[in-house]
Motif scaffolding. Structure first.
Motif, short mmCIF file in Angstrom:
data_model
loop_
_atom_site.label_atom_id
_atom_site.label_comp_id
_atom_site.label_asym_id
_atom_site.label_seq_id
_atom_site.Cartn_x
_atom_site.Cartn_y
_atom_site.Cartn_z
N ILE A 666 18.49 50.61 63.13
CA ILE A 666 18.62 50.43 64.57
C ILE A 666 20.09 50.50 64.93
O ILE A 666 20.90 49.69 64.45
CB ILE A 666 18.01 49.08 65.03
CG1 ILE A 666 16.54 49.00 64.64
CG2 ILE A 666 18.18 48.91 66.53
CD1 ILE A 666 15.66 50.03 65.31
N GLY A 667 20.46 51.49 65.74
CA GLY A 667 21.86 51.63 66.12
C GLY A 667 22.29 50.67 67.20
O GLY A 667 23.45 50.27 67.27
N GLY A 668 21.38 50.29 68.06
CA GLY A 668 21.72 49.35 69.14
C GLY A 668 20.48 48.94 69.90
O GLY A 668 19.41 49.57 69.79
N ILE A 669 20.61 47.88 70.68
CA ILE A 669 19.49 47.33 71.45
C ILE A 669 19.88 47.32 72.92
O ILE A 669 21.00 46.92 73.28
CB ILE A 669 19.13 45.91 70.97
CG1 ILE A 669 18.64 45.95 69.52
CG2 ILE A 669 18.08 45.28 71.87
CD1 ILE A 669 18.36 44.59 68.93
N ILE A 670 18.96 47.75 73.77
CA ILE A 670 19.13 47.73 75.22
C ILE A 670 18.08 46.78 75.81
O ILE A 670 16.88 46.97 75.59
CB ILE A 670 18.97 49.13 75.83
CG1 ILE A 670 19.99 50.10 75.23
CG2 ILE A 670 19.10 49.08 77.34
CD1 ILE A 670 19.80 51.54 75.68
N LEU A 671 18.53 45.75 76.50
CA LEU A 671 17.62 44.79 77.13
C LEU A 671 17.26 45.30 78.52
O LEU A 671 18.14 45.60 79.34
CB LEU A 671 18.27 43.41 77.22
CG LEU A 671 18.64 42.76 75.88
CD1 LEU A 671 19.26 41.39 76.14
CD2 LEU A 671 17.43 42.63 74.98
N ASN A 672 15.99 45.35 78.82
CA ASN A 672 15.49 45.88 80.10
C ASN A 672 14.88 44.75 80.92
O ASN A 672 14.36 43.77 80.37
CB ASN A 672 14.45 46.97 79.85
CG ASN A 672 14.09 47.71 81.13
OD1 ASN A 672 14.87 47.69 82.09
ND2 ASN A 672 12.95 48.35 81.15
N ARG A 673 14.93 44.92 82.23
CA ARG A 673 14.35 43.99 83.21
C ARG A 673 14.96 42.59 83.11
O ARG A 673 14.27 41.58 83.18
CB ARG A 673 12.83 43.91 83.06
CG ARG A 673 12.14 45.25 83.35
CD ARG A 673 10.66 45.16 83.19
NE ARG A 673 10.04 46.48 83.27
CZ ARG A 673 8.75 46.73 83.02
NH1 ARG A 673 7.95 45.75 82.69
NH2 ARG A 673 8.29 47.95 83.13
N VAL A 674 16.26 42.55 82.92
CA VAL A 674 16.98 41.27 82.94
C VAL A 674 17.18 40.86 84.40
O VAL A 674 17.38 41.71 85.27
CB VAL A 674 18.33 41.41 82.21
CG1 VAL A 674 19.10 40.10 82.26
CG2 VAL A 674 18.10 41.86 80.78
#
Length: 706
Positions: A666-674
Motif C-alpha cells: 500500500i503506497g498511501g491511504i486517502i480518507l474519504n467523507r471526512v
C-alpha cells in the motif's frame, strides 16, 4: 460454510479492538501514572489529616406501660410494639430534645471538630448521634461518635439520662392536657344531653304522643280493613255490571233469561215463566185443533201475550233494582276510597313523627354513651397521672469510654483512591482519544502498520445527478472546498519522494461504494492541470467511469484492447471535462481476473507510462475480489481509499492487518467523507479559491510549452 467463515472474523475484530485500546493506553501510560499518583497523593494527605473517631454506645429498655395504656388514642406518642419504639426514636432525634441536651453540656465541651461550623449546637449533636431499635425486643441502642473518647461516652450517657427525664415530663404534660380536655368534653356532653331531653319532651307534648308504635299499628289495621272492604265492593259492582249487561241484551228472549241464575231465582219471574210455558204448550195443542179465528184460539193467544207482558214487567223491575244497587255500590266505593286516602295520610304523618321521635331518642342515647365513655376515660387519666410519675425508660447498659478508634480506615481509603485514580485516568485518556480528531486516529492506525496517509477528502452533498455515479462537477462552496482537498492530495504526491517517481497510480478501496471512482476522476482532473494524464477503468466487474462521463458503457475499452479486437485509438476517448484521455473498461468479460492476468496488460501499462506523465487506474475493492492484487503486481503499489463513515476504527485496524498479512504493498491511504472543517481558509473564501494563483498559472504554462 458462510457462518464458519464469519465467526473467526468476529473474534479477530474483538482482539483488534482490545489491541487498539491497549495501544492507546500504552502510549499514554505516563499520563495515566501521573494522574493516578496525583490523586493517590492528595487523598492520602487528606486522610492523614483526619482525626481518629471513637464511638460510645448505651442500651435503653422501654417498658410496656405505654403499650397497655387505655388512653393511647388521647395521649400523643402512645402506641404499642414497633410503633412505640419508632415514637421513642423520633423523640430522641428531635431538634427540641437535642437543644435541651446541648444546654446541659459543660461550656468547655466541644461536640464538633475544631473547624466545624456546627460546633456546640443541636445539629452537631444530631449529626453524630445514632438511635436504632434492636430487632424483636423493646431495646434501643444509642451511639455517639466523636474524636475525643471521653466526650463520646459522656455525651451518650447524658442523652440517655436527659431522655428519661424528657420523656417523663412530656408524658405528664400530655396526661394533664388529656385530663383537662376530657373534663371539658364531659361538661359539653352533659349540656347537649339536657338540651336533647328538653327537645324530646316538647316534641311529645306537641304531637300528643303516648305510644306512637301502637297508633301506627291501629292505622295500619284500619287501612287493611278498608282495602278488604274496597275489594269486596269492587267485586260486587263488577258482577252486577255484568248481570245488567246480560239482562239488557236478552230482555225479549225469556228462554235465555231463564238460564241466568240471578233472574231465574226470583219467585215471581219463575212462576210467570212456568205459567207462560204451560200456556204455550196448551196453545200448541189448540193450533192443531182450531183455526186462528176460533174464539178459543184467540183467547189462548191473549193469555200468552198477557203473561209475556207480566214477565217483561217483572224483568224491568228486577233490572231497575239492580241499577239502583249498582249506584249504591259505586257510592259506597267512593266513600271507602276517601277513608283509605285519609288513613294513608294519617299513617304517613305518624311515620314522619315516629322518625323524628327516633332521631331525638338516638341523639339522647349517643350523648349518654359518649358521657359514659368520657367518664371512664377520666378515671383512666387520673390513674395515668400516678403511673407517669415513674419512668418507663431503664438504662440497661451505660456507656463506657471506648479504647480503640473506629475510623477513618486510612489504608482502605488510600487503596480506593489508588483504584479510583487509575480508573479515572484510563477513562480520561480514552475520552481524549475517542473525542479527538478522526483523521489523527486513522493516521495513528495506518502508521502502526507502516502505511502513509496522503490526504483526506471531505464529505460533499451531491445534487442534480444520480447519487450512485461518481462526482465530476458540482457548484457551491462545498465543491470548491472538495477540489482544494483533491489538490492537496496531488501536492502531497508530487512532494513525496517515493510517490512522485511512481507514474502509475492505482486506486482501490476496502469495500464497494467508498468513493474511489469520484476520487480517481478528481485526481485525474487535478493532475491534468500540470501533466498529461490518462485514466484507466480496471474495474471490469462493475465499471462506472464511462457512464459517469456520458459515454456508452459498452463502448470499446480495456478488454477490447487486451483481446486485440480494437486499436488503442478506438478504445481511448478524450474527456474535455477532465482534460485527460480515458480508457474505459470495454465489454464486460466472463472472467475479469483472466484478462487482468494477461502479460499484455503489463505491457500496455508500461507503454502508457512512457506516453503519459501520469496513469491513474481505478481498481475493484481489494478485499471483495482479487483483481486489485493482480494489478498491484504490475504497478508495484496501490493507493487505498477508505470511507470513514462505512469503516469504523476497529474495522479499519482489522482490515489493515488482513492487508499486511496478504503482502499487498500500500503506497498511501486517502480518507474519504471526512467531516468538513468550517474553520478552513478555503471554506470561508470559496470565491478566492476558484481562480488559480499566479504561481500555479505560470507553472502550468511552462509545462505546456515543454
Amino acid at each position: 460454510m458462510g457462518n464458519s467463515g464469519q465467526k473467526p472474523l468476529q473474534q479477530g475484530n474483538d482482539v483488534i479492538e482490545l489491541t487498539v485500546i491497549l495501544a492507546i493506553l500504552s502510549a499514554r501510560r505516563w499520563l495515566i501514572l501521573l494522574i493516578t499518583a496525583s490523586i493517590f497523593t492528595v487523598v492520602t494527605l487528606m486522610v492523614a489529616q483526619l482525626p481518629s473517631m471513637y464511638r460510645a454506645s448505651t442500651t435503653l429498655m422501654v417498658k410496656g406501660v405505654l403499650a397497655s395504656n387505655p388512653l393511647q388514642s388521647l395521649i400523643p406518642g402512645a402506641g404499642n410494639g414497633t410503633d412505640e419504639l419508632d415514637t421513642q426514636i423520633k423523640l430522641l432525634t428531635s431538634t427540641q430534645f437535642a437543644k435541651d441536651v446541648v444546654a446541659q453540656l459543660p461550656a468547655d465541651l466541644q461536640l464538633g471538630l475544631p473547624d466545624d461550623q456546627r460546633r456546640d449546637d443541636a445539629q452537631a449533636l444530631l449529626g453524630s448521634l445514632t438511635v436504632q431499635a434492636v430487632p424483636k425486643t423493646t431495646l434501643l441502642q444509642i451511639t455517639f461518635t466523636h474524636h475525643n473518647p471521653y466526650i463520646s461516652s459522656e455525651v451518650v450517657n447524658l442523652v440517655a439520662n436527659s431522655f428519661m427525664a424528657y420523656q417523663s415530663n412530656l408524658m405528664q404534660q400530655h396526661s394533664h392536657q388529656a385530663s383537662d380536655w376530657i373534663t371539658q368534653r364531659v361538661d359539653d356532653v352533659k349540656g347537649k344531653l339536657a338540651l336533647s331531653e328538653n327537645k324530646l319532651q316538647q316534641f311529645r307534648q306537641l304531637h300528643n304522643i303516648i305510644d306512637i308504635s301502637s297508633d301506627v299499628e291501629l292505622v295500619k289495621q284500619e287501612i287493611a280493613q278498608l282495602f278488604l272492604e274496597r275489594r269486596e265492593l269492587t267485586r260486587q259492582l263488577q258482577e252486577l255490571t255484568i248481570l245488567l249487561g246480560k239482562t239488557s241484551l236478552l230482555q225479549q228472549d225469556f228462554e235465555q233469561l231463564s238460564n241466568i241464575p240471578e233472574v231465574s231465582s226470583v219467585p215471581v219471574i219463575a212462576t210467570l215463566q212456568q205459567q207462560l210455558s204451560m200456556q204455550q204448550a196448551e196453545f200448541a195443542q189448540l193450533k192443531l185443533s182450531y183455526l186462528p179465528k176460533h174464539p178459543r184460539y184467540i183467547a189462548a193467544a191473549k193469555k200468552i201475550e198477557v203473561s209475556k207482558q207480566q214477565l217483561k214487567s217483572e224483568v224491568n223491575k228486577l233490572t231497575h233494582n239492580y241499577t239502583v244497587r249498582q249506584a249504591d255500590l259505586r257510592r259506597m266505593l267512593l266513600q271507602v276510597e276517601g277513608k283509605v286516602a285519609s288513613a294513608t295520610a294519617s299513617l304517613e304523618s305518624l311515620v314522619n313523627v315516629g322518625q323524628d321521635h327516633k332521631k331525638l331518642e338516638a341523639e339522647i342515647q349517643a350523648n349518654l354513651h359518649l358521657l359514659g365513655t368520657l367518664s371512664d376515660k377520666m378515671k383512666e387519666t387520673e390513674l395515668m397521672k400516678d403511673i407517669n410519675k415513674t419512668s418507663s425508660i431503664i438504662v440497661v447498659d451505660p456507656a463506657t469510654v471506648p479504647m480503640s478508634p473506629i475510623g477513618p480506615k486510612r489504608l482502605l481509603l488510600s487503596v480506593a483512591a489508588l483504584m479510583i485514580g487509575f480508573i479515572g485516568a484510563v477513562f480520561l485518556v480514552l475520552c481524549l482519544h475517542f473525542f479527538a480528531d478522526v483523521t489523527s486516529k486513522y493516521r495513528h492506525i495506518a502508521a502502526r502498520f507502516g502505511y502513509k496517509l496522503i490526504g483526506v477528502v471531505p464529505q460533499i452533498r451531491v445534487k442534480g445527478i444520480d447519487k450512485a455515479l461518481p462526482v465530476i462537477r458540482q457548484s457551491g462552496k462545498q465543491y470548491t472546498l472538495y477540489q482544494e482537498y483533491i489538490r492537496s492530495i496531488r501536492t502531497n504526491i508530487l512532494l513525496d519522494k517515493h510517490l512522485n517517481t511512481q507514474k502509475i497510480l492505482a486506486l482501490t478501496s476496502i469495500s464497494p461504494n467508498e468513493g474511489k471512482s469520484s476520487i480517481c476522476l478528481q485526481l485525474a482532473k487535478s493532475f491534468s492541470e500540470l501533466e498529461r494524464v490518462i485514466v484507466i477503468d480496471a474495474d471490469l466487474r462493475f465499471p462506472a467511469l464511462a457512464e459517469a462521463l456520458g459515454e456508452n458503457p459498452h463502448r470499446p475499452g480495456l478488454t477490447n484492447l487486451l483481446a486485440k479486437t480494437h486499436t488503442f485509438e478506438q478504445c481511448v476517448f478524450y474527456c474535455k471535462e477532465l482534460n485527460a484521455d480515458v480508457l474505459s473498461s470495454g465489454i464486460r468479460p466472463m472472467n475479469p481476473l483472466l484478462f487482468l492476468s494477461m502479460p499484455r496488460f503489463d505491457a500496455i501499462l508500461k507503454v502508457l507510462a512512457k506516453k503519459y506523465d501520469r496513469v491513474i487506474i481505478e481498481c475493484p475493492p481489494i478485499l471483495s475480489v482479487s483483481d486489485a492484487m493482480v494489478v498491484a503486481k504490475c504497478v508495484g503499489k496501490l493507493e487505498l481509499v477508505v470511507d470513514v463513515k462505512k469503516t469504523p476504527l476497529v474495522d479499519f485496524a482489522a482490515k489493515m492487518e488482513l492487508l499486511e498479512q496478504s503482502g499487498v504493498n500500500i503506497g498511501g491511504i486517502i480518507l474519504n467523507r471526512v467531516k468538513n472543517d468550517t474553520s478552513n481558509y478555503y471554506a470561508t473564501s470559496a470565491t478566492r479559491a476558484k481562480q488559480p494563483s499566479a504561481l500555479r498559472q505560470m507553472l502550468h504554462d511552462n509545462l505546456k510549452r515543454a
